[in-house]
Write a protein that holds these residues in place. Sequence first.
Motif, mmCIF file in Angstrom:
data_model
loop_
_atom_site.group_PDB
_atom_site.id
_atom_site.type_symbol
_atom_site.label_atom_id
_atom_site.label_comp_id
_atom_site.label_asym_id
_atom_site.label_seq_id
_atom_site.Cartn_x
_atom_site.Cartn_y
_atom_site.Cartn_z
ATOM 1 N N ALA A 43 0.835 -1.209 0.000
ATOM 2 C CA ALA A 43 0.000 0.000 0.000
ATOM 3 C C ALA A 43 0.866 1.253 0.000
ATOM 4 C CB ALA A 43 -0.913 -0.003 1.216
ATOM 5 N N PRO A 44 0.384 2.359 -0.617
ATOM 6 C CA PRO A 44 1.146 3.621 -0.614
ATOM 7 C C PRO A 44 1.343 4.141 0.805
ATOM 8 C CG PRO A 44 -0.617 3.686 -2.217
ATOM 9 C CD PRO A 44 -0.844 2.459 -1.393
ATOM 10 N N ASP A 45 2.424 4.923 0.976
ATOM 11 C CA ASP A 45 2.747 5.463 2.290
ATOM 12 C C ASP A 45 1.719 6.518 2.722
ATOM 13 O OD1 ASP A 45 4.928 3.836 2.432
ATOM 14 O OD2 ASP A 45 6.292 5.311 1.552
ATOM 15 N N LYS A 46 1.365 7.404 1.815
ATOM 16 C CA LYS A 46 0.422 8.468 2.156
ATOM 17 C C LYS A 46 -1.016 7.943 2.121
ATOM 18 C CE LYS A 46 3.279 12.285 0.460
ATOM 19 N NZ LYS A 46 3.328 13.439 -0.466
ATOM 20 N N ILE A 47 -1.807 8.410 3.086
ATOM 21 C CA ILE A 47 -3.212 7.968 3.137
ATOM 22 C C ILE A 47 -3.998 8.521 1.959
ATOM 23 C CG2 ILE A 47 -5.333 8.057 4.528
ATOM 24 C CD1 ILE A 47 -3.596 8.158 6.990
#
Length: 388
Positions: free
Chosen positions: A373-377
């Motif tokens: 999953a990407p780091d930023k929400i």
Amino acid sequence: MARTQKNKATEGHLGSLKAKLAKLRTQLQEPAPGQKGAGEGFEVNKYGDGRIALIGFPSVGKSTLLSQLTGTDSEAAAYEFTTLTCIPGVIHYNDTKIQLLDLPGIIEGASQGKGRGRQVIAVCKSADLLLMVLDAAKSHGHKEILTRELEACGLRLNRSPPNIYFKAKKSGGIAFNSTVPLTRCDERSVMQILQVYRIHHAEVLFREDATVDDLIDVIEGNRRYVKCLYVYNKIDVCSIEEVDHIARQPMSVPISCYEQLNLDGLLKRIWEEMALVRIYTKPQGSKPDFEEPCILSEHRGGSTVRHLCRQLHRTLVKEFNYAIVWGKSAKHAALRCGLGHELRDEDVVQVVKKKKILATGEERGRFRQKSDAPDKISDRVKKAPLKT
């Protein structure tokens, strides 16, 4: 030189004469320019964990000793010069293999080339230990004659290299210094010796009370320092008093090949002088391998963990993390140490390599430390709202 009186006034003069003699001897031993090789020699391929050379006068029992210790058939007869070439054998002792070389007998004047003496002495320079075989029933002057012939060719028996620092430079003159009081050599003698070798810029530092001969050996740079055992054969024809006198001399072992006397004592003394170190390896999670040890020694590199890793594999030093040692060199069981740890005989060593860290994304299963999953929400894919 023999007629010159030895005192403080003549010390520098004698030192310069010794330097000239050493320089001329080195020039005589070198081949003439444009000359081809010296021809066939006695050298054989190295084998085993150490090398021992048998040297002595003809008909002293070298071939018989080789046959007794190794089981190799070497021709022995009642006439001189029976052995005309180098005959190798192998001694199996304490889980090690030691190569034993039977060389032809040498005579007085061998350092000048008589009786192919130079080829025989050249093989001795490659040995880890010399066995000078002497006849116990003959004159005791044979030992001094052989020692003189070996030293004339650059071999130094039972001596350590002199602790003298010498470095030739291109400018700056002669820088002479010493860390101990000098009683057998002075600055004037050193300057005269350097003048003989036409060295006008150098650094000389004496760290011990050395002699003029030691300085000449350091300047020449082609000396070989070898341990030597004096083996007195044929003690069965000597009296008890003579055998006791021989046994009390330093570095001497009395034996009898004909009666097979004290051969076990000779093997034990050889083992002590060669100072071989047997190291048993232990794989992780397994029992130690006591069948084939790794053999280390000071005259073949060293006996540290670093030298053990180099003997096991050439890339093991780079991948080395730490080692676990059991044995005499460990202060306690399972000692954790580094590459500089000095090992002793019959130590057990387990080498632990560094863990290979995989690049991000190459981990699998439970070793994965990061999700996809990407780091930023805000960048994550939003889920569809629930239907109500």
